[in-house]
Design a protein around this motif. Sequence first.
Motif, PDB file in Angstrom:
ATOM      1  N   ILE A   1      18.836   8.356   9.358  1.00  0.00           N
ATOM      2  CA  ILE A   1      17.593   8.398   8.583  1.00  0.00           C
ATOM      3  C   ILE A   1      17.599   7.273   7.558  1.00  0.00           C
ATOM      4  O   ILE A   1      16.561   6.663   7.293  1.00  0.00           O
ATOM      5  CB  ILE A   1      17.381   9.781   7.934  1.00  0.00           C
ATOM      6  CG1 ILE A   1      17.114  10.833   9.022  1.00  0.00           C
ATOM      7  CG2 ILE A   1      16.215   9.742   6.940  1.00  0.00           C
ATOM      8  CD1 ILE A   1      17.028  12.269   8.518  1.00  0.00           C
ATOM      9  N   GLY A   2      18.770   6.944   7.022  1.00  0.00           N
ATOM     10  CA  GLY A   2      18.886   5.801   6.098  1.00  0.00           C
ATOM     11  C   GLY A   2      18.465   4.496   6.763  1.00  0.00           C
ATOM     12  O   GLY A   2      17.796   3.660   6.153  1.00  0.00           O
ATOM     13  N   GLN A   3      18.836   4.324   8.025  1.00  0.00           N
ATOM     14  CA  GLN A   3      18.418   3.117   8.759  1.00  0.00           C
ATOM     15  C   GLN A   3      16.903   3.097   8.963  1.00  0.00           C
ATOM     16  O   GLN A   3      16.269   2.047   8.851  1.00  0.00           O
ATOM     17  CB  GLN A   3      19.135   3.060  10.110  1.00  0.00           C
ATOM     18  CG  GLN A   3      20.611   2.794   9.992  1.00  0.00           C
ATOM     19  CD  GLN A   3      21.369   3.019  11.299  1.00  0.00           C
ATOM     20  OE1 GLN A   3      20.824   3.486  12.293  1.00  0.00           O
ATOM     21  NE2 GLN A   3      22.661   2.696  11.286  1.00  0.00           N
ATOM     22  N   PHE A   4      16.320   4.267   9.243  1.00  0.00           N
ATOM     23  CA  PHE A   4      14.869   4.391   9.378  1.00  0.00           C
ATOM     24  C   PHE A   4      14.186   3.990   8.061  1.00  0.00           C
ATOM     25  O   PHE A   4      13.219   3.231   8.042  1.00  0.00           O
ATOM     26  CB  PHE A   4      14.532   5.833   9.778  1.00  0.00           C
ATOM     27  CG  PHE A   4      13.090   6.132  10.066  1.00  0.00           C
ATOM     28  CD1 PHE A   4      12.213   5.185  10.581  1.00  0.00           C
ATOM     29  CD2 PHE A   4      12.603   7.422   9.852  1.00  0.00           C
ATOM     30  CE1 PHE A   4      10.887   5.506  10.869  1.00  0.00           C
ATOM     31  CE2 PHE A   4      11.294   7.756  10.128  1.00  0.00           C
ATOM     32  CZ  PHE A   4      10.425   6.794  10.627  1.00  0.00           C
TER      33      PHE A   4
ATOM     34  N   ILE B   1       8.162   9.217   7.780  1.00  0.00           N
ATOM     35  CA  ILE B   1       8.018   8.386   6.593  1.00  0.00           C
ATOM     36  C   ILE B   1       6.564   7.952   6.509  1.00  0.00           C
ATOM     37  O   ILE B   1       5.970   7.515   7.500  1.00  0.00           O
ATOM     38  CB  ILE B   1       8.962   7.170   6.630  1.00  0.00           C
ATOM     39  CG1 ILE B   1      10.418   7.629   6.578  1.00  0.00           C
ATOM     40  CG2 ILE B   1       8.653   6.218   5.465  1.00  0.00           C
ATOM     41  CD1 ILE B   1      11.444   6.520   6.603  1.00  0.00           C
ATOM     42  N   GLY B   2       6.000   8.097   5.313  1.00  0.00           N
ATOM     43  CA  GLY B   2       4.615   7.712   5.063  1.00  0.00           C
ATOM     44  C   GLY B   2       4.492   7.050   3.703  1.00  0.00           C
ATOM     45  O   GLY B   2       5.456   6.985   2.934  1.00  0.00           O
ATOM     46  N   LEU B   3       3.310   6.584   3.413  1.00  0.00           N
ATOM     47  CA  LEU B   3       3.033   5.955   2.127  1.00  0.00           C
ATOM     48  C   LEU B   3       2.761   7.020   1.064  1.00  0.00           C
ATOM     49  O   LEU B   3       2.184   8.065   1.362  1.00  0.00           O
ATOM     50  CB  LEU B   3       1.826   5.031   2.241  1.00  0.00           C
ATOM     51  CG  LEU B   3       2.007   3.804   3.123  1.00  0.00           C
ATOM     52  CD1 LEU B   3       0.677   3.074   3.280  1.00  0.00           C
ATOM     53  CD2 LEU B   3       3.048   2.870   2.524  1.00  0.00           C
ATOM     54  N   LYS B   4       3.144   6.744  -0.170  1.00  0.00           N
ATOM     55  CA  LYS B   4       2.813   7.643  -1.269  1.00  0.00           C
ATOM     56  C   LYS B   4       1.303   7.688  -1.464  1.00  0.00           C
ATOM     57  O   LYS B   4       0.738   8.729  -1.771  1.00  0.00           O
ATOM     58  CB  LYS B   4       3.489   7.186  -2.557  1.00  0.00           C
ATOM     59  CG  LYS B   4       4.978   7.392  -2.571  1.00  0.00           C
ATOM     60  CD  LYS B   4       5.559   6.893  -3.870  1.00  0.00           C
ATOM     61  CE  LYS B   4       7.060   6.997  -3.889  1.00  0.00           C
ATOM     62  NZ  LYS B   4       7.638   6.391  -5.105  1.00  0.00           N
TER      63      LYS B   4
END
Length: 118
Positions: free
Chosen positions: A21-24, A53-56
């Motif tokens: 997930i860190g690489q993502f 993962i998305g934008l705030k």
Amino acid sequence: MTFIGIAKVFDLTDEQQYETIGQFWDEMAALYGLENLRGLGYAWRGNTISYAIGLKDGDIKDHNVCIPLPDDGWLTAKGQTDCLKTIYDEIYQSGRLQYEIETFYENGTCEIRYYRTK
């Protein structure tokens, strides 16, 4: 609240999700900037987790998930990103989660909002 983002499924075996997930996150941060993103962990099944993962603010281009989330009932933990496993160990002492939303900052800190089914 609705979480809009790009989702993948990650293996939890031997806690490898911290690396994968860190690489993502690294890939997405290179495109959008670390502090503009938030990550959502959801749908734990067996030895996997779905993670988006998305934008705030706004919608991420070419998103593949729109996940409705509860508006209320979230708890928050804050700490140092390099202590992420310890933070989660403490969170999970009170039971499994339904959702977790992570944000990370350039100064090495993180915030985890989490929700348990009542």
